[in-house]
Design an enzyme around this catalytic site. Structure first.
Site, PDB file in Angstrom:
ATOM      1  N   CYS A 193      10.987  -5.426  -1.029  1.00 11.05           N
ATOM      2  CA  CYS A 193      10.984  -5.454   0.443  1.00 11.05           C
ATOM      3  C   CYS A 193      10.482  -6.784   1.016  1.00 11.05           C
ATOM      4  O   CYS A 193      10.666  -7.050   2.199  1.00 11.05           O
ATOM      5  CB  CYS A 193      10.133  -4.316   0.983  1.00 11.05           C
ATOM      6  SG  CYS A 193      10.704  -2.719   0.443  1.00 11.05           S
ATOM      7  N   HIS A 238       8.425  -6.154   8.142  1.00 12.82           N
ATOM      8  CA  HIS A 238       9.253  -5.245   7.339  1.00 12.82           C
ATOM      9  C   HIS A 238       9.071  -3.837   7.902  1.00 12.82           C
ATOM     10  O   HIS A 238       7.950  -3.390   8.163  1.00 12.82           O
ATOM     11  CB  HIS A 238       8.818  -5.316   5.874  1.00 12.82           C
ATOM     12  CG  HIS A 238       9.392  -4.212   5.060  1.00 12.82           C
ATOM     13  ND1 HIS A 238      10.721  -3.858   5.112  1.00 12.82           N
ATOM     14  CD2 HIS A 238       8.819  -3.352   4.162  1.00 12.82           C
ATOM     15  CE1 HIS A 238      10.944  -2.851   4.297  1.00 12.82           C
ATOM     16  NE2 HIS A 238       9.799  -2.515   3.711  1.00 12.82           N
ATOM     17  N   ASN A 278      13.900   2.566   6.553  1.00 16.35           N
ATOM     18  CA  ASN A 278      13.430   1.396   5.809  1.00 16.35           C
ATOM     19  C   ASN A 278      14.603   0.860   4.984  1.00 16.35           C
ATOM     20  O   ASN A 278      15.078   1.537   4.073  1.00 16.35           O
ATOM     21  CB  ASN A 278      12.260   1.850   4.923  1.00 16.35           C
ATOM     22  CG  ASN A 278      11.754   0.770   3.986  1.00 16.35           C
ATOM     23  OD1 ASN A 278      12.406  -0.244   3.762  1.00 16.35           O
ATOM     24  ND2 ASN A 278      10.583   0.999   3.423  1.00 16.35           N
TER      25      ASN A 278
HETATM   26  O1  UT7 Z   1       9.190  -0.490   1.785  1.00 18.41           O
HETATM   27  C1  UT7 Z   1       8.360  -0.394   0.661  1.00 18.41           C
HETATM   28  C2  UT7 Z   1       7.009  -0.062   1.060  1.00 18.41           C
HETATM   29  N1  UT7 Z   1       6.917   1.340   1.377  1.00 18.41           N
HETATM   30  C3  UT7 Z   1       5.993   1.768   2.221  1.00 18.41           C
HETATM   31  O2  UT7 Z   1       5.278   0.977   2.794  1.00 18.41           O
HETATM   32  C4  UT7 Z   1       5.788   3.245   2.399  1.00 18.41           C
HETATM   33  C5  UT7 Z   1       4.312   3.531   2.523  1.00 18.41           C
HETATM   34  N2  UT7 Z   1       3.952   4.933   2.533  1.00 18.41           N
HETATM   35  C6  UT7 Z   1       4.351   5.786   3.485  1.00 18.41           C
HETATM   36  O3  UT7 Z   1       5.122   5.430   4.345  1.00 18.41           O
HETATM   37  C7  UT7 Z   1       3.747   7.177   3.511  1.00 18.41           C
HETATM   38  O4  UT7 Z   1       2.677   7.246   2.582  1.00 18.41           O
HETATM   39  C8  UT7 Z   1       4.754   8.295   3.219  1.00 18.41           C
HETATM   40  C9  UT7 Z   1       5.738   8.406   4.365  1.00 18.41           C
HETATM   41  C10 UT7 Z   1       5.474   8.050   1.913  1.00 18.41           C
HETATM   42  C11 UT7 Z   1       4.018   9.639   3.079  1.00 18.41           C
HETATM   43  O5  UT7 Z   1       3.245   9.877   4.241  1.00 18.41           O
HETATM   44  P1  UT7 Z   1       1.712  10.304   4.124  1.00 18.41           P
HETATM   45  O6  UT7 Z   1       1.233  10.506   5.485  1.00 18.41           O
HETATM   46  O7  UT7 Z   1       0.999   9.300   3.277  1.00 18.41           O
HETATM   47  O8  UT7 Z   1       1.832  11.698   3.434  1.00 18.41           O
HETATM   48  P2  UT7 Z   1       1.125  12.214   2.097  1.00 18.41           P
HETATM   49  O9  UT7 Z   1       1.829  11.658   0.907  1.00 18.41           O
HETATM   50  O10 UT7 Z   1      -0.350  12.038   2.189  1.00 18.41           O
HETATM   51  O11 UT7 Z   1       1.429  13.756   2.190  1.00 18.41           O
HETATM   52  C12 UT7 Z   1       0.818  14.591   3.201  1.00 18.41           C
HETATM   53  C13 UT7 Z   1       1.411  15.986   3.095  1.00 18.41           C
HETATM   54  C14 UT7 Z   1       1.451  16.532   1.664  1.00 18.41           C
HETATM   55  O12 UT7 Z   1       1.228  17.918   1.750  1.00 18.41           O
HETATM   56  P3  UT7 Z   1      -0.196  18.545   1.355  1.00 18.41           P
HETATM   57  O13 UT7 Z   1      -0.438  18.137  -0.071  1.00 18.41           O
HETATM   58  O14 UT7 Z   1      -1.177  17.936   2.317  1.00 18.41           O
HETATM   59  O15 UT7 Z   1       0.010  20.014   1.538  1.00 18.41           O
HETATM   60  C15 UT7 Z   1       2.875  16.251   1.244  1.00 18.41           C
HETATM   61  O16 UT7 Z   1       3.290  17.158   0.249  1.00 18.41           O
HETATM   62  O17 UT7 Z   1       2.776  15.929   3.540  1.00 18.41           O
HETATM   63  C16 UT7 Z   1       3.619  16.485   2.527  1.00 18.41           C
HETATM   64  N3  UT7 Z   1       4.909  15.792   2.578  1.00 18.41           N
HETATM   65  C17 UT7 Z   1       5.901  16.190   3.367  1.00 18.41           C
HETATM   66  N4  UT7 Z   1       6.019  17.229   4.217  1.00 18.41           N
HETATM   67  C18 UT7 Z   1       7.193  17.339   4.875  1.00 18.41           C
HETATM   68  C19 UT7 Z   1       5.277  14.686   1.915  1.00 18.41           C
HETATM   69  N5  UT7 Z   1       6.530  14.338   2.252  1.00 18.41           N
HETATM   70  C20 UT7 Z   1       6.938  15.274   3.157  1.00 18.41           C
HETATM   71  C21 UT7 Z   1       8.131  15.463   3.859  1.00 18.41           C
HETATM   72  N6  UT7 Z   1       8.210  16.498   4.724  1.00 18.41           N
HETATM   73  N7  UT7 Z   1       9.186  14.618   3.741  1.00 18.41           N
END
Ligand code: UT7
Length: 317
Positions: free
Chosen positions: A110, A244, A274
């Protein structure tokens, strides 16, 4: 001498996939995706490769610049989602455009767009080129695991391009790499060697979301501050920060930590998702064609992602 930006272009495939469409594939919903990522929809290719999209963005940039394709001395392209390891995406774009210049791919995920600009600046400094095409082109839908809700909600397809010419408008840059595959990994197929003993990881994007998130916020802030300071400028002097487009919340956090108003950050992640190496040039083209950039405006471009790599650069429009 470095370079000046002579024109911009972009291309996204016509098919739009909404959050509701994705909710039919994995356990997710529109509200979660909007709130946690900031994406409403993304463009997804049904029949075009990364190189096909890159060539279309390049043609748009050539038209915008008034430069003829025969004048191009070098094509730099970046993609983590090309169809083949060889020929590279830049080779395929050269083939589609029907030109004869040198080509080269840069792999920095990226962050690659900024890595390419710096590479281009080196060619200009050595007076090896007069006109350069720089293209980020991605068909990330090819390498997304459509059964993994942590990643498939984030990414989109598309391409962005710039035409560069001789000038002095690439002012400063910074790069950081902390190599490793534990946070973000896009494995290749391991092949069929009867001697190789390691197991195949799924050949899709693997990402530890929260670790990437923390790395991204730190990288935007640190790299942006460094570049601004090196130029003896303040954030007030910058017309737009074009980061980005990875996650709206990453950009919002950076805005708070840097005490820079949100309006200064250009974002289109809600419409595009993205698009990795394509996200900055797509955003630049949107700004340019909307008439929001005047000659002499300063634009800061911070990028971060797989590698882990991060970079930022400052250009004068
Ligand atoms: O371009 C390359 C660089 N990439 C990035 O910079 C991406 C960076 N990271 C992110 O954008 C975020 O970390 C994500 C979008 C990938 C995830 O968001 P988050 O707020 O960090 O969520 P999390 O992984 O902490 O998950 C929170 C909760 C979890 O449930 P529990 O364990 O709290 O019950 C996940 O299982 O959200 C759940 N979850 C979802 N729920 C509904 C994870 N993905 C989803 C989803 N829909 N798509």
């Amino acid at each position: 001498m470095s370079f000046s930006i002579l024109g911009t272009g972009m291309y996204v495939p016509p098919k739009i996939v909404t959050n509701d469409d994705i909710a039919k594939l994995v356990d997710t919903n529109d509200e979660w995706i909007r709130q946690r990522v900031g994406v409403r929809q993304r463009h997804i290719s049904t029949n075009e490769t990364a190189a096909d999209m890159g060539a279309k963005a390049a043609l748009a940039a050539l038209e915008n610049s008034g430069v003829k394709k025969e004048e191009i001395d070098l094509i730099l392209a970046a993609s983590v989602s090309g169809e083949s390891i060889s020929p590279s995406v830049s080779c395929m774009i050269q083939n589609i455009l029907g030109v004869k210049c040198m080509t080269m791919d840069i792999n920095a995920a990226c962050s690659a767009f900024v890595f390419m600009l710096d590479t281009a600046a080196g060619f200009f400094a050595r007076k090896r080129v007069k006109k350069v095409l720089v293209i980020g082109a991605e068909r990330l839908s090819r390498i997304v695991d459509w059964e993994d809700r942590n990643t498939c909600v984030i990414f989109g397809d598309g391409a962005g391009a710039l035409v560069l010419g001789e000038g002095d408008d690439y002012l400063e840059s910074v790069f950081h790499v902390k190599g490793g595959d534990d946070v973000i990994d896009i494995p290749q197929l391991i092949g069929k060697s009867p001697f190789f003993e390691l197991e195949q990881k799924k050949p899709y994007i693997h990402m530890r979301g929260q670790d990437t998130f923390r790395f991204a916020v730190k990288a935007i802030c640190k790299d942006s501050k460094y570049v601004i300071k090196q130029c003896g400028m303040r954030f007030e002097d910058i017309k737009y920060i074009v980061p980005h487009q990875a996650n709206q919340r990453i950009i919002d956090f950076a805005s708070e930590l840097l005490h820079v108003p949100k309006e200064k950050f250009y974002t289109n992640i809600d419409r595009m998702g993205n698009t990795s190496s394509a996200s900055i040039p797509i955003a630049l083209d949107e700004l340019n064609r909307a008439g929001k950039l005047q000659k002499g405006d300063y634009v800061l471009m911070p990028a971060f992602g797989g590698g882990l790599a991060s970079a930022a650069c400052l250009v004068r429009w």
